[in-house]
Design an enzyme around this catalytic site. Sequence first.
Site, PDB file in Angstrom:
ATOM      1  N   GLU A  66       0.850  -1.196   0.000  1.00 33.89           N
ATOM      2  CA  GLU A  66       0.000   0.000   0.000  1.00 33.89           C
ATOM      3  C   GLU A  66       0.883   1.241   0.000  1.00 33.89           C
ATOM      4  O   GLU A  66       1.988   1.223   0.538  1.00 33.89           O
ATOM      5  CB  GLU A  66      -0.865   0.052   1.276  1.00 33.89           C
ATOM      6  CG  GLU A  66      -2.059  -0.871   1.265  1.00 33.89           C
ATOM      7  CD  GLU A  66      -2.891  -0.755   2.536  1.00 33.89           C
ATOM      8  OE1 GLU A  66      -2.519   0.025   3.435  1.00 33.89           O
ATOM      9  OE2 GLU A  66      -3.907  -1.451   2.625  1.00 33.89           O
ATOM     10  N   ARG A  96     -15.246  -9.395  15.879  1.00 33.33           N
ATOM     11  CA  ARG A  96     -15.519  -9.716  17.286  1.00 33.33           C
ATOM     12  C   ARG A  96     -16.031  -8.469  18.002  1.00 33.33           C
ATOM     13  O   ARG A  96     -16.009  -7.373  17.448  1.00 33.33           O
ATOM     14  CB  ARG A  96     -14.210 -10.136  17.956  1.00 33.33           C
ATOM     15  CG  ARG A  96     -13.178  -8.997  17.901  1.00 33.33           C
ATOM     16  CD  ARG A  96     -11.963  -9.200  18.754  1.00 33.33           C
ATOM     17  NE  ARG A  96     -11.135  -7.998  18.802  1.00 33.33           N
ATOM     18  CZ  ARG A  96     -10.262  -7.623  17.891  1.00 33.33           C
ATOM     19  NH1 ARG A  96     -10.072  -8.359  16.811  1.00 33.33           N
ATOM     20  NH2 ARG A  96      -9.572  -6.498  18.023  1.00 33.33           N
TER      21      ARG A  96
HETATM   22  C1  MV4 Z   1      -0.888   1.933   7.535  1.00 33.65           C
HETATM   23  C2  MV4 Z   1      -0.295   3.153   7.944  1.00 33.65           C
HETATM   24  C3  MV4 Z   1       0.045   4.061   6.953  1.00 33.65           C
HETATM   25  N1  MV4 Z   1      -0.195   3.781   5.676  1.00 33.65           N
HETATM   26  N2  MV4 Z   1      -1.123   1.717   6.230  1.00 33.65           N
HETATM   27  C4  MV4 Z   1      -2.043  -1.030  10.022  1.00 33.65           C
HETATM   28  C5  MV4 Z   1      -2.387  -1.858  11.201  1.00 33.65           C
HETATM   29  C6  MV4 Z   1      -2.532  -0.849  12.254  1.00 33.65           C
HETATM   30  N3  MV4 Z   1      -2.484  -1.386  13.564  1.00 33.65           N
HETATM   31  C7  MV4 Z   1      -1.419   0.070  11.937  1.00 33.65           C
HETATM   32  N4  MV4 Z   1      -1.454   0.185  10.546  1.00 33.65           N
HETATM   33  C8  MV4 Z   1      -1.043   1.191   9.741  1.00 33.65           C
HETATM   34  N5  MV4 Z   1      -1.263   1.009   8.401  1.00 33.65           N
HETATM   35  C9  MV4 Z   1      -0.765   2.624   5.331  1.00 33.65           C
HETATM   36  N6  MV4 Z   1      -0.993   2.370   4.044  1.00 33.65           N
HETATM   37  C10 MV4 Z   1      -0.069   3.351   9.299  1.00 33.65           C
HETATM   38  C11 MV4 Z   1      -0.438   2.375  10.207  1.00 33.65           C
HETATM   39  C12 MV4 Z   1      -0.122   2.636  11.578  1.00 33.65           C
HETATM   40  C13 MV4 Z   1      -1.094   3.096  12.477  1.00 33.65           C
HETATM   41  C14 MV4 Z   1      -2.393   3.293  12.093  1.00 33.65           C
HETATM   42  C15 MV4 Z   1      -3.349   3.738  12.988  1.00 33.65           C
HETATM   43  C16 MV4 Z   1      -2.971   3.984  14.301  1.00 33.65           C
HETATM   44  C17 MV4 Z   1      -1.679   3.792  14.716  1.00 33.65           C
HETATM   45  C18 MV4 Z   1      -0.727   3.336  13.811  1.00 33.65           C
HETATM   46  C19 MV4 Z   1       0.593   3.143  14.236  1.00 33.65           C
HETATM   47  C20 MV4 Z   1       1.516   2.700  13.343  1.00 33.65           C
HETATM   48  C21 MV4 Z   1       1.162   2.437  12.024  1.00 33.65           C
END
Ligand code: MV4
Length: 453
Positions: free
Chosen positions: A198, A290
């Site tokens: 992504e 859930r």
């Molecule tokens: C992302 C992102 C930035 N760009 N995807 C995915 C699982 C979730 N726990 C964290 N994830 C993220 N996916 C893209 N394309 C940033 C995160 C992310 C994040 C997202 C929401 C809240 C806290 C976060 C901490 C680290 C990374």
Amino acid sequence: MFRKILIANRSEIAVRVIRACREMDIRSVAVYSEADRESLHVRLADEAVCIGPGPAAGSYLSFDAILSAARATSAEAVHPGYGFLAENADFCQACRDAGLRFIGPAPAAIRRLGFKSEARDLAREAGVPIVPGSPGLLGEDFMAEAAKVGFPVMVKAAAGGGGKGLRLVRNPKDLEAQVRMAKAEAKAAFKDDSIYLEKYIEHPRHVEIQVAADGVGGIVAFPERDCTVQRRHQKLIEESPSPAVTPEIRERMQDAARALARAAGYDNVGTVEFLLDTDGSFYFMEVNTRLQVEHPVTELVTGLDLVNVQIRLAAGEELPFGQDRASEIRVHSIEHRINAEDPAHSFAPSPGLIGRVELPGGPGVRVDTHIYAGYTVPSYYDSLIAKLIVAAPDREQAIARGVRALGEFAIEGVKTTIPFHREVLTHRLFREGKFDTKFIDAMKEKKEMHPVP
Ligand code: MV4
């Protein structure tokens, strides 16, 4: 309606489900490990069955032990809570095969939505916005794919979730090594090394929509929860409504969540997670099939009982209310996860004997917990020991109420995240609602954050 439900879980969530059962005049069966003999859920349930040793593999994760307990007590349904077997499609199927109702969605929905790249495909087909990225799973042409998407990119494990198997790649020269590492990590953690790509969103917020569906066409979406305050993919604070969500964004997000639930043939309660960008655009991230830790925030905001709804839906009833009732925002609510961890030492687990507990109370204060004075926090399980959930007419008053309640909250004997929560609530950027997913790290490093518009 069911006469008896077995709760295949422990801690505060088992207590929460027992309370809903009692209000519905349903008998409750607790199961417990040898390390949980003294736990509150055992005392509060109508019946309790020991299902094995402390380590979860032999107790809370054992299909056989749980299904025999259900058989021995003539339970008609199983509530899985969260964690443990709550999103295990095979367990859901095993319950059905044993003639038990699983309080959650059907195995096919758990399986399809649990595999993140499939959930992403389903979202795309349902017209739900997804983060620009590789069309399906990543093959050997990952460099060309990444170039098409544009750096920085995020490499994600398809079988993953909750932050496991995530890799940020800013520089094309690091891509090959990161893809290899992500695959190895995913293989080890999920026995499946499928990954996808992504575009990386630099300053997202984590905003999620609770849904409930009755499987006969009724689907409602609740007001959003903002779960942006996390540390290493562990949520610490959840609130509703989100300070970053306008009524227009809310409506579009609720529509998207309902469309996805409909496309998945979803039944029972679930949550659709989105990344919210600084410009108001949002993208589907994953579905949790859930009841979640943070469900009380939605309960306080709407005045509804989500566990009661779950049980009614599992028993075959239709949704007891419509969309207008589900999206009524009556208060502002904030939840603080109180963990037996030492925030001064990288949140290291702090199990042990609890000497004294003073719970906060008064207007707009709810505490969901299984601890009491004299209880020992076992070292086998996750460190959540209580949730403080406050409600007030607006965000400012909710914060003031949280500071007040955290001040009343005293736990002796183990280190907890209570002081950490007080620090967050008094932080200027939290008060202004201007934080993103890097907030906690920035706070810890005493760095000024990039202002989020
Ligand atoms: C992302 C992102 C930035 N760009 N995807 C995915 C699982 C979730 N726990 C964290 N994830 C993220 N996916 C893209 N394309 C940033 C995160 C992310 C994040 C997202 C929401 C809240 C806290 C976060 C901490 C680290 C990374």
